[in-house]
Design an enzyme around this catalytic site. Structure first.
Site, mmCIF file in Angstrom:
data_model
loop_
_atom_site.group_PDB
_atom_site.id
_atom_site.type_symbol
_atom_site.label_atom_id
_atom_site.label_comp_id
_atom_site.label_asym_id
_atom_site.label_seq_id
_atom_site.Cartn_x
_atom_site.Cartn_y
_atom_site.Cartn_z
ATOM 1 N N GLU A 99 9.211 15.592 16.455
ATOM 2 C CA GLU A 99 9.646 15.440 15.062
ATOM 3 C C GLU A 99 8.894 16.454 14.192
ATOM 4 O OE1 GLU A 99 10.575 11.792 12.044
ATOM 5 O OE2 GLU A 99 8.688 11.676 13.133
ATOM 6 N N CYS B 128 12.917 10.661 8.532
ATOM 7 C CA CYS B 128 12.989 10.261 9.941
ATOM 8 C C CYS B 128 14.437 10.254 10.442
ATOM 9 C CB CYS B 128 12.332 8.905 10.167
ATOM 10 S SG CYS B 128 12.823 7.672 8.983
ATOM 11 N N LYS C 112 0.845 -1.196 0.000
ATOM 12 C CA LYS C 112 0.000 0.000 0.000
ATOM 13 C C LYS C 112 0.880 1.246 0.000
ATOM 14 C CE LYS C 112 -1.888 2.706 3.020
ATOM 15 N NZ LYS C 112 -1.952 3.990 2.246
ATOM 16 N N GLU D 1 9.363 0.877 11.382
ATOM 17 C CA GLU D 1 10.398 1.914 11.391
ATOM 18 C C GLU D 1 9.657 3.225 11.527
ATOM 19 O OE1 GLU D 1 12.453 4.863 10.840
ATOM 20 O OE2 GLU D 1 12.418 4.408 8.699
#
Length: 395
Positions: free
Chosen positions: A355, A264, A155, A230
């Site tokens: 973040e 990231c 996906k 992750e």
């Protein structure tokens, strides 16, 4: 009828293509097709599976320019990055093409004989890909899964489905059998969630936010389903006074602002030893202002736009701390933001702790090695770190 999604070019806000999104029934049908294909794919001889993966790698290489252009248009990636990403898919496939013939079992001596272990494929593997690096992260999921004899349902992110769809077509062109590698554009709440709840999907691979990753982990636990996650990052870049400070400052922009900071692994927390701070900032300002934010089709571009208006607004919400300096960015249509350097009031500031996923660097000073280590480790995230020092022992 399935719903649709208009794919937007983030550099100019034009509609690139309208993609059909799969509903629950269509998703179940593709998973069933992948499960059926598994019955024959798992029995393909290791050497033949290896040959097919090498062929897939070659077809990706043959289409690198096309794939790169799709990524530039769909994701706003710079031309240099997009070509590297297409090559990375080909290289990952080639790397794992060596695996099928090397899936060795083990023999363990036991009283009266030996135990023999075999490595066997799981079945259908669901791969859920984020929008920040659509091609490489897809490849890191599907290449090893296919090499091990699994079939794949993948996906892509809603924002960035185009390269995944094309890779699905190229797999067939390379000779990968129908049903073995399937691309399912759709919403995470429908397609991604069905990977978690469907009993025929035996493993889920997810790259994305920590919040969603936790939900996937909980959902997979219900069926004791394997999961690889992750998730987020808030990584540090530590510059000690004994480093080549000018070199550290020249390298810092790429470490934070590559892919518009939508990474990231972005080294967005910069810790500078106090005695080197003024020198570092002087060189860093020059480097940030030289960082070229422009049409990602240009070979000279260092950075393109953010992926969407939504992401632009999220990043902008962090810019309430003192700004040391900014770079430049185009005006007009597109989700353009200049590289920005913040000086937070303290290490409890949102910009330091959360973040951001945008082109924002946050700088604090440290007195000692111990303080640098403590602040670098004072985070719920992990992933990566840079250290600049003239002493390998100290690093």
């Amino acid at each position: 009828m399935p719903s649709t999604y208009d794919v937007i070019n983030p550099a100019n806000e034009s509609i690139v293509e309208t993609v059909n999104l799969l509903g629950l029934e269509e998703t179940d049908a593709v998973i069933a097709k992948a499960a059926k294909a598994f019955e024959s794919w798992k029995n393909v001889a290791p050497g033949e599976r290896a040959r097919l993966l090498r062929a897939f790698s070659q077809v990706v290489t043959d289409h690198r320019e096309e794939l790169a252009q799709l990524e530039i248009t769909n994701s706003g990636h710079t031309r240099g990055n997009a070509l590297w990403e297409a090559d990375n898919v080909a290289n990952t496939l080639m790397y794992y093409a060596a695996a099928p013939e090397r899936l060795f079992g083990r023999q363990i001596p036991v009283p009266g004989g030996i135990d023999v272990t075999f490595k066997e494929p799981l079945g259908v593997v669901g791969v859920i890909v984020p929008w920040n690096f659509p091609m490489p992260i897809a490849g890191w999921g599907f290449a090893p899964a296919l090499a091990a004899g699994n079939t794949v349902v993948l996906k892509p992110a809603e924002y960035t489905p185009l390269t995944a769809i094309r890779l699905g077509e190229l797999a067939l062109k390379a000779g990968i059998p129908e049903g073995v590698f399937n691309v399912l554009p759709g919403k995470g709440s429908i397609v991604g969630n069905r990977f978690v709840t469907h009993p025929l999907v035996r493993k889920v691979v997810f790259t994305g936010s920590t919040t969603v990753g936790k939900q996937i982990m909980v959902g997979c636990a219900d069926q004791v389903k394997r999961v690889t996650l992750e998730l987020g990052g808030k990584s540090s870049n530590i510059i000690f006074a004994d480093a080549d400070v000018a070199k550290a400052a020249a390298g810092a922009p790429g470490a934070v602002f590559d892919n518009a900071g939508q990474d990231c692994c972005a080294r967005s927390r910069i810790l500078v030893q106090k005695s080197a701070f003024d020198t570092f900032m002087e060189h860093f300002e020059v480097a940030v202002k030289k960082f070229r934010v422009e049409d990602p089709n240009l070979a000279t571009a260092d950075m393109g736009p953010l992926i969407s208006k939504k992401q632009f607004d999220v990043v902008e919400s962090f810019l309430d701390e003192p700004v040391a300096f900014k770079g430049s960015a185009p005006s007009g249509p597109g989700y353009w933001m200049p590289p920005t350097v913040l000086l937070p009031k303290n290490t409890q500031a949102r910009s330091w702790r959360e973040e951001i996923f945008g082109p924002v660097a946050v700088i604090v000073t440290v007195e000692s090695d111990e303080e640098a280590i403590r602040l670098a480790n004072d985070t719920e995230y992990g992933l990566i770190s840079y250290i600049y020092s003239g002493s390998l022992d100290r690093a």
